[in-house]
Design a protein around this motif. Sequence first.
Motif, mmCIF file in Angstrom:
data_model
loop_
_atom_site.group_PDB
_atom_site.id
_atom_site.type_symbol
_atom_site.label_atom_id
_atom_site.label_comp_id
_atom_site.label_asym_id
_atom_site.label_seq_id
_atom_site.Cartn_x
_atom_site.Cartn_y
_atom_site.Cartn_z
ATOM 1 N N SER A 254 -29.089 -3.154 -38.894
ATOM 2 C CA SER A 254 -29.308 -2.021 -39.796
ATOM 3 C C SER A 254 -30.792 -1.772 -40.034
ATOM 4 C CB SER A 254 -28.601 -2.277 -41.135
ATOM 5 O OG SER A 254 -27.215 -2.457 -40.952
ATOM 6 N N VAL A 255 -31.552 -2.858 -40.195
ATOM 7 C CA VAL A 255 -32.989 -2.731 -40.446
ATOM 8 C C VAL A 255 -33.688 -2.121 -39.246
ATOM 9 C CG1 VAL A 255 -35.127 -4.028 -40.792
ATOM 10 C CG2 VAL A 255 -33.092 -4.582 -42.140
ATOM 11 N N PHE A 256 -33.325 -2.574 -38.057
ATOM 12 C CA PHE A 256 -33.970 -2.064 -36.848
ATOM 13 C C PHE A 256 -33.532 -0.637 -36.531
ATOM 14 C CE2 PHE A 256 -34.460 -6.652 -35.241
ATOM 15 C CZ PHE A 256 -35.741 -6.720 -35.775
ATOM 16 N N TYR A 257 -32.341 -0.263 -36.985
ATOM 17 C CA TYR A 257 -31.859 1.095 -36.716
ATOM 18 C C TYR A 257 -32.499 2.119 -37.655
ATOM 19 C CZ TYR A 257 -28.659 4.994 -35.987
ATOM 20 O OH TYR A 257 -28.136 6.223 -35.707
ATOM 21 N N LEU A 258 -32.952 1.649 -38.804
ATOM 22 C CA LEU A 258 -33.496 2.545 -39.828
ATOM 23 C C LEU A 258 -34.638 3.432 -39.333
ATOM 24 C CD1 LEU A 258 -32.985 3.234 -42.791
ATOM 25 C CD2 LEU A 258 -34.697 1.529 -43.430
ATOM 26 N N PRO A 259 -35.600 2.908 -38.536
ATOM 27 C CA PRO A 259 -36.677 3.788 -38.060
ATOM 28 C C PRO A 259 -36.193 4.990 -37.258
ATOM 29 C CG PRO A 259 -37.279 1.494 -37.741
ATOM 30 C CD PRO A 259 -35.845 1.505 -38.171
ATOM 31 N N GLY B 99 -37.866 8.172 -38.439
ATOM 32 C CA GLY B 99 -39.066 8.382 -37.626
ATOM 33 C C GLY B 99 -39.474 9.826 -37.467
ATOM 34 N N ALA B 100 -38.507 10.744 -37.428
ATOM 35 C CA ALA B 100 -38.828 12.164 -37.230
ATOM 36 C C ALA B 100 -38.992 12.912 -38.554
ATOM 37 C CB ALA B 100 -37.738 12.830 -36.397
ATOM 38 N N SER B 101 -38.996 12.196 -39.664
ATOM 39 C CA SER B 101 -39.082 12.855 -40.967
ATOM 40 C C SER B 101 -40.529 13.165 -41.328
ATOM 41 C CB SER B 101 -38.459 11.965 -42.052
ATOM 42 O OG SER B 101 -39.229 10.792 -42.224
ATOM 43 N N VAL B 102 -40.694 14.102 -42.243
ATOM 44 C CA VAL B 102 -42.032 14.480 -42.716
ATOM 45 C C VAL B 102 -42.669 13.320 -43.471
ATOM 46 C CG1 VAL B 102 -43.289 16.046 -44.236
ATOM 47 C CG2 VAL B 102 -41.424 16.927 -42.810
ATOM 48 N N ALA B 103 -41.873 12.604 -44.250
ATOM 49 C CA ALA B 103 -42.410 11.504 -45.060
ATOM 50 C C ALA B 103 -43.041 10.421 -44.189
ATOM 51 C CB ALA B 103 -41.300 10.913 -45.928
ATOM 52 N N ILE B 104 -42.356 10.042 -43.099
ATOM 53 C CA ILE B 104 -42.890 9.004 -42.222
ATOM 54 C C ILE B 104 -44.137 9.504 -41.501
ATOM 55 C CG2 ILE B 104 -42.422 7.642 -40.161
ATOM 56 C CD1 ILE B 104 -41.080 6.594 -42.671
ATOM 57 N N ALA B 105 -44.156 10.772 -41.125
ATOM 58 C CA ALA B 105 -45.340 11.330 -40.471
ATOM 59 C C ALA B 105 -46.543 11.302 -41.411
ATOM 60 C CB ALA B 105 -45.056 12.757 -40.007
ATOM 61 N N ILE B 106 -46.306 11.613 -42.685
ATOM 62 C CA ILE B 106 -47.393 11.549 -43.676
ATOM 63 C C ILE B 106 -47.865 10.104 -43.844
ATOM 64 C CG2 ILE B 106 -47.968 11.876 -46.104
ATOM 65 C CD1 ILE B 106 -46.074 14.279 -46.111
#
Length: 308
Positions: free
Chosen positions: A118-123, A127-134
Amino acid sequence: MSALGELGKLKTAKSDGKKQNKTAFLFLLPWFIGLVLVTIGPMVASFGLSFTRYNLLSPPKWIGFQNFARMLEDERLWTSLQVTFTYVFVSLPLQLAVALFLAIVLDRGLRGLAFYRSVFYLPSLLGASVAIAILWRQIFGTEGLVNQVLAVFGIEGQGWISSPDTALGTLMILNVWTFGSPMVIFLAGLRQIPTMYYEAADVDGASRRQQLFRITIPLLTPIIFFNAVLQLIGTFQSFTQAYIVSGGTGGPVDSTLFYTLYLYDQGFRSYNMGYASAMAWLLLVIIGVLTVLMFWTSRYWVFYDDQD
């Protein structure tokens, strides 16, 4: 009476079958409506607009193949293609390699496998979200986490996002980080390999490395092929990461100018919707050609367990 009874049962069965078909069609109707209105309709419209000059404010004007001819002279378009191809063909193999490695590690029966999976699948979900890009922009900024870690070892950092030599590399790292989805698929494939192959290899004295390259990877080639096609299509359509990290400009010096970002710039900033539509169809052709090539070459490196 017996024949009449059988005929009646047959008519009843046909009637029930028709009712079931109608029920199934009613449940599928929203999907069909979405397919026509959200997918097929816009595709047909964009194909028509690709032969026009359209700025969203005035009616489209037919110009034939001028949009496609313009592509040959558009330097920024060729730059965006170069950036996108570099991004795809460098980060995609690395992503699949990391996903396969971790899948093999997790397949060895670690405790708390469900938690790690589950932890490894989370990215892959984030990964394609605005929050992660910021967040990524902050991590690789001048005062970001990367430079803070380097400072501990006495190494002077730099603005990784603001340098044209490293900006694209940070986006590649982000794409590799989203290995969760192919990893889960690899893990499912590993669970389907019969253990008798490994037992026979142990009897013959094969090492773990030999088992990996002679048993595991050959039997996983259908899964590798599936993941490669799926991720290839998705990676070519990457947009959010480059848009947020570069502030929507594709900078510095167009080093993160993804094809999709340049398409967006032409359609919704410069209002060249006709040209943007033609660019969208070029992207479709590129992805289609590469997918066909992968299917054609698969006969030489993809092996199925039921092959003679």
